[in-house]
Motif scaffolding. Sequence first.
Motif, PDB file in Angstrom:
ATOM      1  N   HIS A 300       0.828  -1.212   0.000  1.00  0.00           N
ATOM      2  CA  HIS A 300       0.000   0.000   0.000  1.00  0.00           C
ATOM      3  C   HIS A 300       0.860   1.259   0.000  1.00  0.00           C
ATOM      4  N   PHE A 301       1.842   1.334   0.907  1.00  0.00           N
ATOM      5  CA  PHE A 301       2.672   2.535   0.986  1.00  0.00           C
ATOM      6  C   PHE A 301       3.495   2.738  -0.285  1.00  0.00           C
ATOM      7  N   LEU A 302       3.953   1.650  -0.884  1.00  0.00           N
ATOM      8  CA  LEU A 302       4.688   1.779  -2.147  1.00  0.00           C
ATOM      9  C   LEU A 302       3.782   2.299  -3.260  1.00  0.00           C
ATOM     10  N   SER A 303       2.526   1.883  -3.247  1.00  0.00           N
ATOM     11  CA  SER A 303       1.596   2.306  -4.299  1.00  0.00           C
ATOM     12  C   SER A 303       1.286   3.803  -4.223  1.00  0.00           C
ATOM     13  N   VAL A 304       1.440   4.392  -3.031  1.00  0.00           N
ATOM     14  CA  VAL A 304       1.150   5.824  -2.881  1.00  0.00           C
ATOM     15  C   VAL A 304       2.422   6.660  -2.854  1.00  0.00           C
ATOM     16  N   SER A 305       3.584   6.012  -2.973  1.00  0.00           N
ATOM     17  CA  SER A 305       4.860   6.728  -2.965  1.00  0.00           C
ATOM     18  C   SER A 305       5.705   6.234  -4.137  1.00  0.00           C
ATOM     19  N   GLU A 306       5.506   6.849  -5.287  1.00  0.00           N
ATOM     20  CA  GLU A 306       6.189   6.411  -6.502  1.00  0.00           C
ATOM     21  C   GLU A 306       7.698   6.537  -6.385  1.00  0.00           C
ATOM     22  N   ALA A 307       8.179   7.595  -5.722  1.00  0.00           N
ATOM     23  CA  ALA A 307       9.616   7.800  -5.598  1.00  0.00           C
ATOM     24  C   ALA A 307      10.268   6.677  -4.800  1.00  0.00           C
ATOM     25  N   VAL A 308       9.633   6.268  -3.694  1.00  0.00           N
ATOM     26  CA  VAL A 308      10.160   5.163  -2.881  1.00  0.00           C
ATOM     27  C   VAL A 308      10.131   3.868  -3.681  1.00  0.00           C
ATOM     28  N   GLN A 309       9.028   3.654  -4.401  1.00  0.00           N
ATOM     29  CA  GLN A 309       8.897   2.444  -5.215  1.00  0.00           C
ATOM     30  C   GLN A 309      10.007   2.354  -6.251  1.00  0.00           C
ATOM     31  N   GLU A 310      10.308   3.446  -6.924  1.00  0.00           N
ATOM     32  CA  GLU A 310      11.341   3.426  -7.964  1.00  0.00           C
ATOM     33  C   GLU A 310      12.728   3.256  -7.371  1.00  0.00           C
ATOM     34  N   VAL A 437       8.097  -5.966  -7.260  1.00  0.00           N
ATOM     35  CA  VAL A 437       8.490  -4.629  -7.717  1.00  0.00           C
ATOM     36  C   VAL A 437       9.356  -4.682  -8.968  1.00  0.00           C
ATOM     37  N   ARG A 438      10.116  -5.770  -9.148  1.00  0.00           N
ATOM     38  CA  ARG A 438      10.931  -5.878 -10.363  1.00  0.00           C
ATOM     39  C   ARG A 438      10.086  -6.189 -11.594  1.00  0.00           C
ATOM     40  N   ARG A 439       8.891  -6.717 -11.393  1.00  0.00           N
ATOM     41  CA  ARG A 439       8.056  -7.100 -12.534  1.00  0.00           C
ATOM     42  C   ARG A 439       6.912  -6.133 -12.797  1.00  0.00           C
ATOM     43  N   LEU A 440       6.371  -5.544 -11.744  1.00  0.00           N
ATOM     44  CA  LEU A 440       5.160  -4.735 -11.897  1.00  0.00           C
ATOM     45  C   LEU A 440       5.295  -3.395 -11.179  1.00  0.00           C
ATOM     46  N   ARG A 441       4.623  -2.397 -11.717  1.00  0.00           N
ATOM     47  CA  ARG A 441       4.453  -1.131 -11.013  1.00  0.00           C
ATOM     48  C   ARG A 441       3.146  -1.197 -10.220  1.00  0.00           C
ATOM     49  N   LEU A 442       3.166  -0.591  -9.043  1.00  0.00           N
ATOM     50  CA  LEU A 442       2.008  -0.620  -8.158  1.00  0.00           C
ATOM     51  C   LEU A 442       1.321   0.739  -8.200  1.00  0.00           C
ATOM     52  N   HIS A 443       0.005   0.732  -8.347  1.00  0.00           N
ATOM     53  CA  HIS A 443      -0.749   1.980  -8.463  1.00  0.00           C
ATOM     54  C   HIS A 443      -1.899   1.999  -7.463  1.00  0.00           C
ATOM     55  N   ARG A 444      -2.036   3.125  -6.777  1.00  0.00           N
ATOM     56  CA  ARG A 444      -3.163   3.274  -5.863  1.00  0.00           C
ATOM     57  C   ARG A 444      -4.451   3.440  -6.669  1.00  0.00           C
ATOM     58  N   VAL A 445      -5.559   3.088  -6.065  1.00  0.00           N
ATOM     59  CA  VAL A 445      -6.863   3.297  -6.685  1.00  0.00           C
ATOM     60  C   VAL A 445      -7.346   4.685  -6.297  1.00  0.00           C
ATOM     61  N   ASP A 463     -10.870  -4.194   2.831  1.00  0.00           N
ATOM     62  CA  ASP A 463      -9.863  -4.670   1.897  1.00  0.00           C
ATOM     63  C   ASP A 463      -9.235  -3.487   1.156  1.00  0.00           C
ATOM     64  N   THR A 464      -7.963  -3.618   0.841  1.00  0.00           N
ATOM     65  CA  THR A 464      -7.218  -2.567   0.159  1.00  0.00           C
ATOM     66  C   THR A 464      -7.100  -2.916  -1.318  1.00  0.00           C
ATOM     67  N   TRP A 465      -7.524  -1.997  -2.172  1.00  0.00           N
ATOM     68  CA  TRP A 465      -7.535  -2.253  -3.610  1.00  0.00           C
ATOM     69  C   TRP A 465      -6.328  -1.609  -4.276  1.00  0.00           C
ATOM     70  N   ILE A 466      -5.826  -2.272  -5.310  1.00  0.00           N
ATOM     71  CA  ILE A 466      -4.621  -1.807  -5.979  1.00  0.00           C
ATOM     72  C   ILE A 466      -4.680  -2.244  -7.436  1.00  0.00           C
ATOM     73  N   THR A 467      -3.950  -1.546  -8.316  1.00  0.00           N
ATOM     74  CA  THR A 467      -3.814  -1.971  -9.710  1.00  0.00           C
ATOM     75  C   THR A 467      -2.352  -2.157 -10.023  1.00  0.00           C
ATOM     76  N   PHE A 468      -2.076  -2.960 -11.051  1.00  0.00           N
ATOM     77  CA  PHE A 468      -0.705  -3.259 -11.453  1.00  0.00           C
ATOM     78  C   PHE A 468      -0.513  -2.946 -12.938  1.00  0.00           C
ATOM     79  N   SER A 469       0.704  -2.574 -13.299  1.00  0.00           N
ATOM     80  CA  SER A 469       1.072  -2.457 -14.715  1.00  0.00           C
ATOM     81  C   SER A 469       2.455  -3.052 -14.895  1.00  0.00           C
ATOM     82  N   LYS A 470       2.699  -3.637 -16.039  1.00  0.00           N
ATOM     83  CA  LYS A 470       3.985  -4.308 -16.278  1.00  0.00           C
ATOM     84  C   LYS A 470       5.079  -3.289 -16.546  1.00  0.00           C
ATOM     85  N   ARG A 471       6.267  -3.602 -16.058  1.00  0.00           N
ATOM     86  CA  ARG A 471       7.452  -2.798 -16.365  1.00  0.00           C
ATOM     87  C   ARG A 471       7.966  -3.185 -17.753  1.00  0.00           C
ATOM     88  N   ASN A 472       8.530  -2.235 -18.464  1.00  0.00           N
ATOM     89  CA  ASN A 472       9.055  -2.512 -19.791  1.00  0.00           C
ATOM     90  C   ASN A 472      10.298  -3.384 -19.712  1.00  0.00           C
TER      91      ASN A 472
END
Length: 472
Positions: A300-310, A437-445, A463-472
Motif C-alpha cells: 500500500h505505501f509503495l503504491s502511494v509513494s512512486e519515488a520510494v517504489q522506484e 516490484v521488479r516485474r510490476l508497477r504498483l498503483h493506488r486506486v 480490503d485494500t484495492w490496488i492496480t498493477f502495470s507491467k514494467r518494460n
Amino acid sequence: MLDFAIFAVTFVIILIGAVLYLYPSSRSASGVPGLNPTEEKDGNLPDIVNKGSLHEFLVGLHDEFGSVASFWFGRRPVVSLGAVDRLRQHINPNWTTDSFETMLKSLLGYQSGSGAGVTESMIRKKVYEGAINKTLENNFPLLLQLVEELVDKWASYPKSQHTPLCAHLLGLAMKAVTQLAMGSRFRDDAEVIRFRKNHEAIWSEIGKGYLDGSQEKSSSRKTHYESALAEMESVLKSVAKQRSGQGSSQSSFVNYLLQANLTERQLFFFTFMSVFLLFLYIIYACSHLYYFPVCIWAVHFLSVSEAVQERLYHELVEVLGEEPVTLEKIPQLRYCQQVLNETVRTAKLTPMATRLQEVEGKVDQHVIPKETLVIYALGVVLQDADTWSLPYRFNPDRFADESVIKSFSLLGFSGSQACPELRFAYTVAAVLLSTLVRRLRLHRVDGQVVEARYELVTTPKDDTWITFSKRN
C-alpha cells in the motif's frame, strides 16, 4: 454493570482482563498521573469504547498526562508507558511475565511443571527460534515458488483491474504458513481450509467469552470451541507422528520441534503457540479472515509513494539483477529493509504490548507496584515527534540514521530484540517485494481511503484495492 460483551470484540482488552483475573493484586494505585475511574465497577472501560480502540484511547491518555500515565480497567489500575526513554527504563531492570502466553496456556488447558514457567518459556523461545530459522533456510524455494505464483497471477491482469490485496494475500498466507510449519500434507486445499476453520474457532474464543463466562452460558459455543481445539490437537499430533516416521531429512517446522525431544503436550503447545504467532505477525485477524499485514501495508505505501517504489526497484535490480532473491542476498537489500522498517513504524503494526510486573519497579519517580499490568503503548511511541521527525510521513530514509535504528530495535521491531515470527514476516515481505516490484508497477486506486483498525495488529478496516502495470 456495563455489559462486558461490548468489549469482547477487542482482543487486547480481553487480554488485559484475563491477566488481571489470573494475577490478583491489591487495588492500591501507584501514584502515576492519569484518569480517575469513570464508573466504579468498570473503571475507564466506557472511555475505551467511546474512543473506538485501546490504541486510540492511549493516544488521548498520553496527550493529556504525559509519557507515563495510568487508567483503571474495572477496579484495577493499569500503567501505560508512551515514550522510548520510559520503555528503556522499564525494559532493563524489571522482571516481567509475558501475559499473552499465560492466558493462552490457560485457554488451551496447558499445565507446565510446578515452578517451570520461566524455564519453559526460555526453552520454547530457544527451540522454536532455531526451528523457524531452519525452516526458512530449507524451505526457501517453496516460499519463493508460492510468491511467484501469486505475482504471475497479478501480472496477467489488465492495468484497469482493481485487485483486492487482502483477499489475495490470504491464500498466500494460508499456504505458506501451513506448508512451511507442517509439511506437504497442507498442499491439499481441503486440509488448509479445515485447519483455518479450527484455528478461527479457537481464536474467536480467545477474543471473547473468557472472563465474562459467556462461553459457559452457551453450550453450543462451548461445544464448538472444545471440538475445534480437540481437532486441532488431533491434527498436530497426527502431523507430528507422520513427520517423526519420515526421518530427520524432512524440513518442516514440526520436524525441527521433534528433534528437540519435547513431551507430547509440550509439542502441541509449542506448535500451536508458534503457528498462532506466525499467523499473528504475518497475518492478522479481521472479520475472521487472515492476511499478511507487513506485506499489505508495504504494498500500500509503495503504491502511494512512486519515488520510494522506484528507488526500491533500482536497488533490487542492482543487487539481484534478473536472478530470484535468495536468503543470502536479502541482507544486502538495505533500502528494502528500510522500507519494511518504515512500514511497520508508519502502520503502527503492533500498537501495544503488555507485561505483568513481577516485582516492584520504578520509571522516573513513579513506583510501579508488584503485579501491576504495564502497557507498552507502542503505537504512541511510534508516532512520537520527540523520537521521529515528521512522524506521520512515510520516509524510509529515516532508517539510515543509526540512532533511529537503535530506538526501533529497543521496541522489539528489529535486531536481536525482534521475535522470530516478526523476522519471518520480514523475510516473506522481502521475497514478495523483490519479486513483485521488479516485474510490476504498483498503483493506488483513485479516491480510496485506507483507514486503520487497531487491534493486536494494526490492519486496514476494509480490503485494500490496488492496480498493477507491467514494467518494460
